[in-house]
Write an enzyme that holds these catalytic residues in place. Structure first.
Site, PDB file in Angstrom:
ATOM      1  CE  LYS A   1      -4.166  -1.923   2.180  1.00 40.40           C
ATOM      2  NZ  LYS A   1      -4.799  -2.284   3.400  1.00 40.40           N
TER       3      LYS A   1
ATOM      4  CE  LYS B   1      -5.241  -8.797  -1.186  1.00 37.68           C
ATOM      5  NZ  LYS B   1      -4.828  -8.517   0.100  1.00 37.68           N
TER       6      LYS B   1
ATOM      7  CE  LYS C   1     -13.411  -4.485   1.155  1.00 37.10           C
ATOM      8  NZ  LYS C   1     -12.845  -4.126   2.462  1.00 37.10           N
TER       9      LYS C   1
END
Ligand code: TYM
Length: 322
Positions: free
Chosen positions: A109, A190, A193
């Site tokens: 992130k 994966k 969102k």
């Protein structure tokens, strides 16, 4: 069985969140289980206040729509129970900078967020506190949370060693299939969102048409054989896992029934659509009654605080406070 788990209100829920976590929660709910909309965690990345306000209510409604029963277990908002933020501070003084720097979720992130927030770095500490406040035994999560759970266990053990026996050391519980649902377009990544390609994630709120389109366009391979093989056939294996998870049967038994990818995809989209339809329907009904949801959330918060308060006090006293 004392269970705690949480989910961030940071966007629409996808099949990974559902099969990896939420469905396990519904299956394991009991009077000793706590399920939390971790809204404080959603502040670690940029989010508009109005968006957060809407999404946290939507997530609470999704929990109930998927089958969590607030008459059975405790369902609540993290920010309604101030002990989460308070224990976070105590644990920040137990966990080391180096440990947090090794978290892969943080590294991924941070690489994408320019001038990232301190909270993005310390996020696993807040998460550890969420779990430890409830003397949790089991934490049902998807595979991507394993590292955070290890950090939580380390923090609990270190605290107990340094300040005396205070916290129960929890363990992660990951489902046997679909613990890591992959992106339908890039099946080596994966389902997520934020990162997915437009056709890569199936959301719980998707229309039947959108679901059918995403399943039929899912990337597979050209060898034409229906068998699970994560290494060589990641796309097809992902579809088989999603199928097996919804149906509650072993992956191999799904694979045995099919010789053609097209047939598998057709049946899979029917299965996903019919499994999600009741959730979608209940979700709309619940969102139409916001006062009812607010009442349930207030009750959940009171029940959660009654358990978390004494644990927080015990930890604070052990450190020499209070
Ligand atoms: P979050 O909100 O990203 O995800 C919620 C749950 O969904 C699971 N999950 C998946 N499972 C299978 N396949 C996928 N592609 C997939 N993507 C997500 C996650 O593993 C998770 O179980 N840090 C947590 C939230 C949290 C928490 C906690 C969880 C905060 N405090 C305490 C448990 C206990 C998170 O960001 O999950």
């Amino acid at each position: 069985m004392r269970i705690f788990s949480g989910m961030q209100p940071s966007g629409d829920l996808h099949l990974g969140n559902y099969l990896g976590a939420l469905r396990q929660w519904v299956a394991s709910q009991n009077p000793d289980a706590f399920y939390c909309v971790v809204d404080l965690h959603a502040l670690t990345l940029p989010i508009e206040p109005a968006t957060l306000a809407r999404q946290r209510t939507e997530l609470f409604a999704t929990f109930l729509a998927a089958g969590l029963d607030p008459e059975v277990s405790t369902v609540f908002f993290q920010s309604d129970v101030a002990y989460h933020a308070q224990l976070n501070w105590l644990l920040e003084c137990v966990v080391s900078f180096g440990e947090l720097g090794r978290m892969t979720a943080f590294k991924e992130k941070a690489a994408r967020a320019e001038g990232y927030r301190v909270g993005l770095f310390t996020y696993p500490v807040l998460m550890a506190g969420d779990i430890l406040l409830y003397e949790t035994e089991e934490v049902p999560v998807g595979d991507d949370q394993r590292q955070h759970l290890e950090l939580c266990r380390d923090a609990a053990q270190r605290f107990n060693h340094r300040y005396g026996e205070t916290f129960r050391v929890p363990r992660a519980v990951v489902p046997p299939v679909a613990a890591r649902v992959m992106d339908l377009q890039e099946p080596t990544r994966k389902m997520s969102k934020s990162l997915s390609s437009p056709l890569g994630s199936i959301f719980l709120v998707d229309s039947p048409e959108a679901i059918a389109r995403k399943v039929s366009r899912a990337v597979t391979d050209t060898d034409g054989e229906v068998r699970p093989d994560r290494e060589r056939k990641p796309g097809l294996t992902n579809l088989l896992e999603i199928f097996a998870s919804f149906e509650g049967s072993p992956v191999e038994s799904v694979a045995e029934r099919y010789t053609r990818y097209g047939d598998l995809k057709r049946d899979l989209s029917e299965l996903v659509v019919s499994s999600l339809a009741p959730i979608r329907e209940r979700y709309s009904e619940l969102l139409a009654a916001p006062e009812h949801l607010a009442g349930l959330a207030a009750r959940g918060a009171a029940a959660a605080a009654a358990v978390a308060g004494p644990v927080y006090q015990r930890a604070a006293r052990a450190m020499g406070l209070g």
